[in-house]
Scaffold this motif. Structure first.
Motif, short mmCIF file in Angstrom:
data_model
loop_
_atom_site.label_atom_id
_atom_site.label_comp_id
_atom_site.label_asym_id
_atom_site.label_seq_id
_atom_site.Cartn_x
_atom_site.Cartn_y
_atom_site.Cartn_z
N ALA A 91 44.43 54.45 31.59
CA ALA A 91 43.61 53.24 31.73
C ALA A 91 44.41 51.99 31.40
CB ALA A 91 42.38 53.34 30.83
N LEU A 92 45.30 52.09 30.43
CA LEU A 92 46.06 50.92 30.01
C LEU A 92 47.09 50.47 31.05
CD1 LEU A 92 46.68 51.85 26.26
CD2 LEU A 92 45.29 49.96 27.10
N ILE A 93 47.46 51.38 31.97
CA ILE A 93 48.44 51.00 32.99
C ILE A 93 47.87 51.10 34.40
CG2 ILE A 93 50.43 51.62 31.57
CD1 ILE A 93 50.63 54.25 33.11
N SER A 94 46.54 51.18 34.51
CA SER A 94 45.91 51.31 35.83
C SER A 94 45.44 49.94 36.33
CB SER A 94 44.70 52.25 35.76
OG SER A 94 45.11 53.56 35.48
N PRO A 95 45.88 49.54 37.53
CA PRO A 95 45.33 48.32 38.13
C PRO A 95 43.85 48.53 38.45
CG PRO A 95 47.38 48.99 39.21
CD PRO A 95 46.95 50.13 38.33
N PRO A 96 42.99 47.52 38.42
CA PRO A 96 43.39 46.11 38.22
C PRO A 96 43.21 45.61 36.80
CG PRO A 96 41.16 46.22 39.07
CD PRO A 96 41.61 47.65 38.92
#
Length: 452
Positions: A393-398
């Motif tokens: 979640a911390l590196i998922s766009p947007p």
């Protein structure tokens, strides 16, 4: 004003409906309200969770809600395990200002520069090592970004792969012990934090190896290597820069794994060790300590508000039987447990595209956790799975927090699409690691089982 309108409209409808609304309907209405709060009104997650809990508590609970809401908040706020959170954050803040990250990065750059993919490997390995003393993904990404981005500015590496590898390395911050997510999960599910830390070792190694393989494949295609080939003498001299980091890792994690200290006690040891290292490095002064304490208080206050709001809402949800109804509904679908777990993983990954990671785990664990137990899965194993979902979640766009942290640190004013496109290969690899953990749960459970 929009938030007040939403609150008044839905709250009035619930009041008129009274207790005639069924438990599943209550869950559905809660989701609608949360959706409206998060997206239409832009209400902060802590305020949204707390408001929902108070509203449904006043309407549906048969006891005077205000008589015991203080007890709900007082419990988690005085839990000894929770003390570890600000301590680990403070330790990372002190080490950041002590210059440890610069020495760590320079050393590893000498050792990895000649590999296929070159210095991109340094972003992953340095982030992994720093994660073992920070416990926070955002702190790890910000620290490594401050060192790596200027370092790569004078090289010919693809900006997208540089940003993607730094973001992916930052995503290791919560997975590699002493991750803060494990402490919150252990607190909310009454699971041993020490067992969670042991279970995280195997998945951490798996994710790091997969990231390095991805970079190596890219490096063999583009033939990116370091501009300077260090001599063996330079490499071995650089290892002295790793000594402070290794000492701190052994002090914090070693004391947990051998059973000499609880996670909270090891966090206190880590703060003392960080202060000692800063003093030896001649970086210790009152200004540095004040900045570290202020930043720690900001992060701790944010987490505390989210946790308290979630506890109020979770108490109401449990009293209304929403977790039990959801569990029974899922079991009534007659699907294989692994299929249900895939759906849960997909739910977390999808939720992470628009919701902050720690907020996600605090808000959903009380509802999902009983379902996982009913499916027969180990709570320690699921703690690792949830933490990996938070990292994704911390590196998922947007809405990935780490992505915006890195974009804000760029000096070239590049497009945010560079960060988004650069991190996507690593997101897919991380999802692959989660699927492998589902297929082979012993990746996480082997080490904890050795201590039983």
């Amino acid at each position: 004003m929009l938030a007040l309108a939403i609150f008044a409209l839905i709250g009035g409808a619930l009041f008129l409906a009274g207790t005639s609304i069924s438990v599943p309907a209550v869950g559905a209405v809660l989701f609608v309200i949360a959706f409206a709060f998060f997206f239409a009104a832009g209400v902060h997650i802590a305020a949204a969770l707390g408001t929902l809990g108070v509203m449904f508590g006043l309407i549906y609970l048969d006891r005077p809600f205000w008589n015991f809401v203080g007890e709900i908040v007082w419990g988690p706020s005085t839990n000894f395990v929770l003390v570890a959170v600000p301590l680990f954050i403070l330790m990372g803040e002190i080490m950041l200002r002590a210059g440890l990250s610069d020495k760590l990065y320079r050393c590893l750059a000498l050792w990895t520069g000649r590999l296929p993919g070159g210095l991109l490997h340094t972003n992953i390995i340095a982030s992994g090592v720093f994660s073992a003393i920070s416990g926070s993904s955002v702190a790890t990404a910000a620290t490594m970004g401050s060192v790596a981005l200027p370092y790569f500015a004078r090289t010919g590496y693809s900006p997208r792969w540089v940003l993607g590898s730094v973001a992916a390395g930052g995503a290791l911050g919560n997975l590699i012990p002493p991750g803060i997510t494990f402490i919150l999960y252990g607190l909310m599910t009454e699971t041993s934090v020490g067992a969670l830390y042991k279970a995280a070792i195997g998945p951490s190694v798996l994710v790091v190896v997969l990231f390095l393989l991805l970079i190596a494949m890219h490096g063999m295609k583009d033939r990116q290597r370091a501009e300077h080939a260090a001599s063996w003498a330079e490499k071995f001299r650089s290892l002295l820069d790793l000594v402070p980091t290794i000492i701190l890792i052994v002090l914090v994690l070693g004391s947990i794994y051998v059973g000499w200290a609880t996670p909270t006690e090891s966090a206190a040891l880590g703060v003392v060790g960080a202060i000692a290292i800063a003093a030896i490095s001649r970086r210790l002064d009152w200004k540095m300590l004040n900045e570290s304490a202020v930043n720690t208080s900001h992060v701790t206050a944010m987490l505390g508000l989210i946790l308290f709001g979630a506890y109020i809402l979770n108490h109401v949800l449990t009293h209304l039987g929403v977790p039990r109804a959801a569990s029974e509904m899922l079991k009534g679908l007659s699907m294989q447990p692994w299929i249900a777990m895939l759906l849960i993983m997909g739910f977390y990954i999808a939720l992470g595209t628009f919701m902050e990671g720690l907020s996600m785990i605090i808000a959903t664990t009380p509802v999902i956790f009983p379902i996982v137990l009913a499916l027969g899965y180990d709570p320690v194993w699921f703690g690792v799975v949830v933490t990996m979902a938070v990292e994704i979640a911390l590196i998922s766009p947007p809405d990935g927090t780490v992505l915006y942290v890195l974009q804000g640190m760029r000096k070239d004013g590049g497009s945010l699409s560079d960060v988004f496109s650069g991190v996507m290969p690593f997101v897919f690899v991380y999802i692959l690691a989660m699927v492998m953990l589902l297929a082979f749960p012993q990746i996480a459970l082997y080490i904890p089982n050795l201590y039983k």
